[in-house]
Design a protein around this motif. Sequence first.
Motif, PDB file in Angstrom:
ATOM      1  N   LEU A 121       0.828  -1.216   0.000  1.00 61.05           N
ATOM      2  CA  LEU A 121       0.000   0.000   0.000  1.00 61.05           C
ATOM      3  C   LEU A 121       0.861   1.265   0.000  1.00 61.05           C
ATOM      4  CD1 LEU A 121      -2.822  -1.114   2.451  1.00 61.05           C
ATOM      5  CD2 LEU A 121      -3.050  -0.781  -0.007  1.00 61.05           C
ATOM      6  N   ALA A 122       1.975   1.188  -0.713  1.00 62.82           N
ATOM      7  CA  ALA A 122       2.908   2.320  -0.757  1.00 62.82           C
ATOM      8  C   ALA A 122       3.483   2.464  -2.155  1.00 62.82           C
ATOM      9  CB  ALA A 122       4.049   2.103   0.235  1.00 62.82           C
ATOM     10  N   GLY A 148       7.846   5.756  -1.571  1.00 61.95           N
ATOM     11  CA  GLY A 148       7.442   5.184  -0.294  1.00 61.95           C
ATOM     12  C   GLY A 148       6.214   5.802   0.341  1.00 61.95           C
ATOM     13  N   ASP A 149       5.638   6.833  -0.266  1.00 61.62           N
ATOM     14  CA  ASP A 149       4.435   7.445   0.311  1.00 61.62           C
ATOM     15  C   ASP A 149       3.304   6.421   0.386  1.00 61.62           C
ATOM     16  OD1 ASP A 149       5.566   9.893   0.747  1.00 61.62           O
ATOM     17  OD2 ASP A 149       4.486  10.936  -0.845  1.00 61.62           O
ATOM     18  N   THR A 150       2.510   6.527   1.437  1.00 62.55           N
ATOM     19  CA  THR A 150       1.416   5.590   1.683  1.00 62.55           C
ATOM     20  C   THR A 150       0.086   6.322   1.726  1.00 62.55           C
ATOM     21  OG1 THR A 150       1.487   5.834   4.076  1.00 62.55           O
ATOM     22  CG2 THR A 150       2.954   4.170   3.111  1.00 62.55           C
ATOM     23  N   VAL A 151      -0.975   5.537   1.775  1.00 62.64           N
ATOM     24  CA  VAL A 151      -2.315   6.111   1.927  1.00 62.64           C
ATOM     25  C   VAL A 151      -2.374   6.906   3.227  1.00 62.64           C
ATOM     26  CG1 VAL A 151      -4.771   5.556   2.188  1.00 62.64           C
ATOM     27  CG2 VAL A 151      -3.374   4.255   0.596  1.00 62.64           C
ATOM     28  N   GLU A 152      -1.741   6.380   4.266  1.00 63.71           N
ATOM     29  CA  GLU A 152      -1.718   7.084   5.556  1.00 63.71           C
ATOM     30  C   GLU A 152      -0.997   8.426   5.467  1.00 63.71           C
ATOM     31  OE1 GLU A 152      -2.282   2.798   6.211  1.00 63.71           O
ATOM     32  OE2 GLU A 152      -0.653   3.861   5.240  1.00 63.71           O
ATOM     33  N   ASP A 153      -0.037   8.533   4.526  1.00 57.08           N
ATOM     34  CA  ASP A 153       0.674   9.788   4.288  1.00 57.08           C
ATOM     35  C   ASP A 153      -0.146  10.759   3.446  1.00 57.08           C
ATOM     36  OD1 ASP A 153       2.986   8.756   5.555  1.00 57.08           O
ATOM     37  OD2 ASP A 153       3.741   7.935   3.666  1.00 57.08           O
ATOM     38  N   GLY A 154      -1.295  10.274   2.944  1.00 59.06           N
ATOM     39  CA  GLY A 154      -2.134  11.107   2.087  1.00 59.06           C
ATOM     40  C   GLY A 154      -1.903  10.882   0.606  1.00 59.06           C
ATOM     41  N   ALA A 155      -1.106   9.875   0.264  1.00 61.28           N
ATOM     42  CA  ALA A 155      -0.824   9.597  -1.149  1.00 61.28           C
ATOM     43  C   ALA A 155      -2.068   9.058  -1.846  1.00 61.28           C
ATOM     44  CB  ALA A 155       0.309   8.589  -1.270  1.00 61.28           C
ATOM     45  N   LYS A 156      -2.277   9.516  -3.063  1.00 60.40           N
ATOM     46  CA  LYS A 156      -3.307   8.957  -3.940  1.00 60.40           C
ATOM     47  C   LYS A 156      -2.600   7.901  -4.771  1.00 60.40           C
ATOM     48  CE  LYS A 156      -6.672  10.104  -7.515  1.00 60.40           C
ATOM     49  NZ  LYS A 156      -6.301   9.148  -8.544  1.00 60.40           N
TER      50      LYS A 156
END
Length: 133
Positions: free
Chosen positions: A27-28, A33-41
């Motif tokens: 999920l990154a 390395g950005d994730t959904v939790e980081d706000g990544a689309k």
Amino acid sequence: MSARNAMQGMKWIRNERRLAIYLRDGLACVYCGDTVEDGAKLTLDHLKPNSRGGTNDTTNLVTCCHRCNSSRGNRNVREFTRSVANYLNHGIDAEAIERHVRNCARRVIDTAEAKMLIARRGGFVAALKGDTK
């Protein structure tokens, strides 16, 4: 409408297959390395772009944030990972990023698990965000 335009958006791949690839890749974004939790689309990136003869095979698709997908364009993976390593500037070199990308693409996906997760959580978006009904 051209075949290329017909593939735009999320309609070119089934939700359970898309989610299975996202799950395979943690999920990154495989690049930054950005994730959904980081706000990544999250999106999917073709390692070998369709414009260069790439396919929609699972081994040619990786999880990618919208920012990285938009900035990669038609650059090859090696060239783009150099750019990402310079942009991130946090001690991970381009070769390590490229190895990670290639390793993710080689892993097997579990569409059955993804399909069950979508059903259990009440839809693709809920499954991606971890929401429950």
